[in-house]
Write a protein that holds these residues in place. Sequence first.
Motif, PDB file in Angstrom:
ATOM      1  N   GLU A 222       0.711  -0.669   0.151  1.00 39.67           N
ATOM      2  CA  GLU A 222       0.565  -0.186   0.037  1.00 39.67           C
ATOM      3  C   GLU A 222       1.032   0.991  -0.190  1.00 39.67           C
ATOM      4  N   ARG A 223       2.320   1.510   0.494  1.00 40.61           N
ATOM      5  CA  ARG A 223       2.932   2.457   0.165  1.00 40.61           C
ATOM      6  C   ARG A 223       4.134   1.859   0.165  1.00 40.61           C
ATOM      7  N   PRO A 224       4.991   1.576  -1.267  1.00 39.14           N
ATOM      8  CA  PRO A 224       6.543   1.939  -1.546  1.00 39.14           C
ATOM      9  C   PRO A 224       6.461   3.151  -1.444  1.00 39.14           C
ATOM     10  N   ALA A 225       7.839   2.574  -0.558  1.00 34.37           N
ATOM     11  CA  ALA A 225       8.934   3.261  -0.229  1.00 34.37           C
ATOM     12  C   ALA A 225       9.687   3.827  -0.915  1.00 34.37           C
ATOM     13  N   THR A 226      10.003   3.524  -2.602  1.00 36.88           N
ATOM     14  CA  THR A 226      10.226   3.791  -3.924  1.00 36.88           C
ATOM     15  C   THR A 226       9.721   3.234  -4.935  1.00 36.88           C
ATOM     16  N   LEU A 227       9.998   3.214  -6.637  1.00 40.35           N
ATOM     17  CA  LEU A 227       9.274   3.282  -7.264  1.00 40.35           C
ATOM     18  C   LEU A 227       9.351   1.517  -7.848  1.00 40.35           C
ATOM     19  N   PHE A 228      11.467   1.233  -7.334  1.00 42.34           N
ATOM     20  CA  PHE A 228      12.057  -0.662  -7.245  1.00 42.34           C
ATOM     21  C   PHE A 228      10.963  -1.196  -6.861  1.00 42.34           C
ATOM     22  N   VAL A 229      10.354  -1.207  -5.058  1.00 43.90           N
ATOM     23  CA  VAL A 229       9.546  -1.795  -4.719  1.00 43.90           C
ATOM     24  C   VAL A 229       8.501  -1.823  -5.221  1.00 43.90           C
ATOM     25  N   ALA A 230       8.006  -0.181  -5.535  1.00 49.47           N
ATOM     26  CA  ALA A 230       6.529  -0.841  -6.105  1.00 49.47           C
ATOM     27  C   ALA A 230       5.758  -0.945  -7.779  1.00 49.47           C
ATOM     28  N   GLN A 231       7.423  -1.675  -8.527  1.00 53.64           N
ATOM     29  CA  GLN A 231       7.162  -2.076  -9.272  1.00 53.64           C
ATOM     30  C   GLN A 231       7.229  -4.251  -8.831  1.00 53.64           C
ATOM     31  N   PHE A 232       8.036  -4.412  -7.586  1.00 49.88           N
ATOM     32  CA  PHE A 232       8.556  -5.490  -7.564  1.00 49.88           C
ATOM     33  C   PHE A 232       7.512  -6.083  -6.873  1.00 49.88           C
ATOM     34  N   ILE A 233       6.758  -5.334  -5.631  1.00 51.58           N
ATOM     35  CA  ILE A 233       5.744  -6.170  -5.076  1.00 51.58           C
ATOM     36  C   ILE A 233       4.545  -5.655  -5.816  1.00 51.58           C
ATOM     37  N   GLY A 234       3.266  -6.948  -6.064  1.00 50.66           N
ATOM     38  CA  GLY A 234       2.176  -7.127  -6.511  1.00 50.66           C
ATOM     39  C   GLY A 234       2.368  -7.258  -8.169  1.00 50.66           C
ATOM     40  N   ARG A 235       1.073  -8.514  -8.334  1.00 54.63           N
ATOM     41  CA  ARG A 235       1.382  -8.837  -9.016  1.00 54.63           C
ATOM     42  C   ARG A 235      -0.490  -8.873  -9.673  1.00 54.63           C
ATOM     43  N   PRO A 236      -0.581  -8.597 -10.962  1.00 55.01           N
ATOM     44  CA  PRO A 236      -0.147  -7.772 -12.057  1.00 55.01           C
ATOM     45  C   PRO A 236       1.261  -6.428 -11.176  1.00 55.01           C
ATOM     46  N   GLN A 237       1.961  -5.953 -12.211  1.00 56.29           N
ATOM     47  CA  GLN A 237       2.731  -5.332 -12.081  1.00 56.29           C
ATOM     48  C   GLN A 237       2.254  -3.628 -11.773  1.00 56.29           C
ATOM     49  N   MET A 238       2.744  -3.085 -11.403  1.00 60.21           N
ATOM     50  CA  MET A 238       1.794  -1.145 -10.816  1.00 60.21           C
ATOM     51  C   MET A 238       2.161  -0.567 -12.732  1.00 60.21           C
ATOM     52  N   GLN A 277     -10.089 -11.388 -15.543  1.00 64.48           N
ATOM     53  CA  GLN A 277      -9.165 -11.620 -16.732  1.00 64.48           C
ATOM     54  C   GLN A 277      -8.061 -10.410 -16.543  1.00 64.48           C
ATOM     55  N   GLN A 278      -7.312 -10.209 -16.720  1.00 65.29           N
ATOM     56  CA  GLN A 278      -6.570  -8.643 -17.048  1.00 65.29           C
ATOM     57  C   GLN A 278      -6.258  -8.490 -18.419  1.00 65.29           C
ATOM     58  N   LEU A 279      -6.493  -6.743 -19.000  1.00 71.81           N
ATOM     59  CA  LEU A 279      -6.881  -6.357 -19.677  1.00 71.81           C
ATOM     60  C   LEU A 279      -5.331  -5.897 -19.989  1.00 71.81           C
ATOM     61  N   LEU A 280      -4.699  -6.178 -21.538  1.00 68.86           N
ATOM     62  CA  LEU A 280      -4.046  -4.779 -22.030  1.00 68.86           C
ATOM     63  C   LEU A 280      -4.515  -3.782 -22.298  1.00 68.86           C
ATOM     64  N   LEU A 281      -3.980  -2.304 -22.086  1.00 65.97           N
ATOM     65  CA  LEU A 281      -4.324  -1.411 -22.895  1.00 65.97           C
ATOM     66  C   LEU A 281      -3.473  -0.463 -23.433  1.00 65.97           C
ATOM     67  N   GLU A 282      -4.200   0.285 -24.264  1.00 62.77           N
ATOM     68  CA  GLU A 282      -3.104   1.317 -24.761  1.00 62.77           C
ATOM     69  C   GLU A 282      -3.807   2.566 -25.067  1.00 62.77           C
ATOM     70  N   CYS A 283      -2.744   4.018 -24.469  1.00 65.19           N
ATOM     71  CA  CYS A 283      -3.525   4.595 -24.341  1.00 65.19           C
ATOM     72  C   CYS A 283      -2.688   6.011 -24.112  1.00 65.19           C
ATOM     73  N   SER A 284      -2.800   6.951 -25.255  1.00 67.36           N
ATOM     74  CA  SER A 284      -1.907   7.742 -24.681  1.00 67.36           C
ATOM     75  C   SER A 284      -1.107   7.628 -23.875  1.00 67.36           C
ATOM     76  N   ALA A 285      -0.730   7.457 -22.612  1.00 61.43           N
ATOM     77  CA  ALA A 285       0.088   7.548 -21.925  1.00 61.43           C
ATOM     78  C   ALA A 285       0.741   6.346 -21.758  1.00 61.43           C
ATOM     79  N   GLY A 286       0.610   5.248 -22.734  1.00 64.89           N
ATOM     80  CA  GLY A 286       0.964   4.375 -22.779  1.00 64.89           C
ATOM     81  C   GLY A 286       0.559   3.013 -22.618  1.00 64.89           C
ATOM     82  N   THR A 287       1.468   1.644 -22.353  1.00 67.21           N
ATOM     83  CA  THR A 287       0.038   0.735 -22.184  1.00 67.21           C
ATOM     84  C   THR A 287      -0.308   0.799 -20.733  1.00 67.21           C
ATOM     85  N   LEU A 288      -1.299  -0.221 -20.077  1.00 62.54           N
ATOM     86  CA  LEU A 288      -2.387   0.232 -18.502  1.00 62.54           C
ATOM     87  C   LEU A 288      -2.195  -1.162 -18.528  1.00 62.54           C
TER      88      LEU A 288
END
Length: 323
Positions: A222-238, A277-288
Amino acid sequence: MSLTLQSVGRRYGDTWILQNLDLEVGSGECLALLGPSGCGKSTALRLIAGLDTPDEGSIRINGEVMNGVPPDRRRVAMVFQSYALFPHLCIRENLNLGLRIRGVSPDDQRRRVASIIEVMQLGSLAERRPSELSGGQRQRVALARALLRDPLVYLLDEPMSNLDAQLREELRPELKRLVLQGPQPVVYVTHDQQEAMALADRIAVLRNGRIEQIGTPRELYERPATLFVAQFIGRPQMNLLHRETGLIVGIRPEHLRLDREGLPCRLIGREWLGAGQQLLLECSAGTLRMLCDGTVEPGDDLRVSWNSSDEHRFLDGSGTRMA
């Protein structure tokens, strides 16, 4: 019972494998060391066990400094990834060997081995050799051998990484019942964040030999201290959205929702996850990535939104969290 590492460092040549490692593991607590390959987590375990020597800092068990104390005098039980069973001995003999080496009386040997065989439900396998057992059965024998040592600290080095996903899930409750609910501190090394979050009281996320963050599974999620932790913890990825202001905004896939007034997106792929299901979305900000239990088809034009309270904001340069 307690385990303390204070400013522990280990280097090979000019390369630091671990640096300034501070850990405190209390009685009955399970601390998971989590991180990618090469981050130093197995090295930390070897230092605690006495199989390697720190270049700096101290290691204490119950307040007693362990630096320089040989492995056989540390009362530490280690469960290895490879099981490390003697192939020429049957399971009963594998379990009995350590007791015999430590000078336990023959009557006590028989009593304790019989008891652990019953607890681990190994009775029908006791006369077999390791090659005649499945991976899960061999792992139970390795755990039984560790339990027989009556240690002050348990060290588990990716003990289930050789097992398939279904067997790992089946063994987790057994592992928690037998090892993780005792009075001894437990250090559990894994690269599997789902396993760490299911078993550990606290998790230390390591990166390049240093602790990025330490906390409960919920705190890290819920409160990852760094971007690395945010991406490493949680599936699917943030999901990460890069802003022109120099900020990176992270949003968990489960916090996205379909919204007619939201950000325009196009569905480019999906993965079924059983109940949803996990959806893969394409938008102006990138892939979500988005978790969804509704019915959508590839090529559909969609709009998504999220609550600002669900955003995680990080500085683009350092990757540290903004308050």
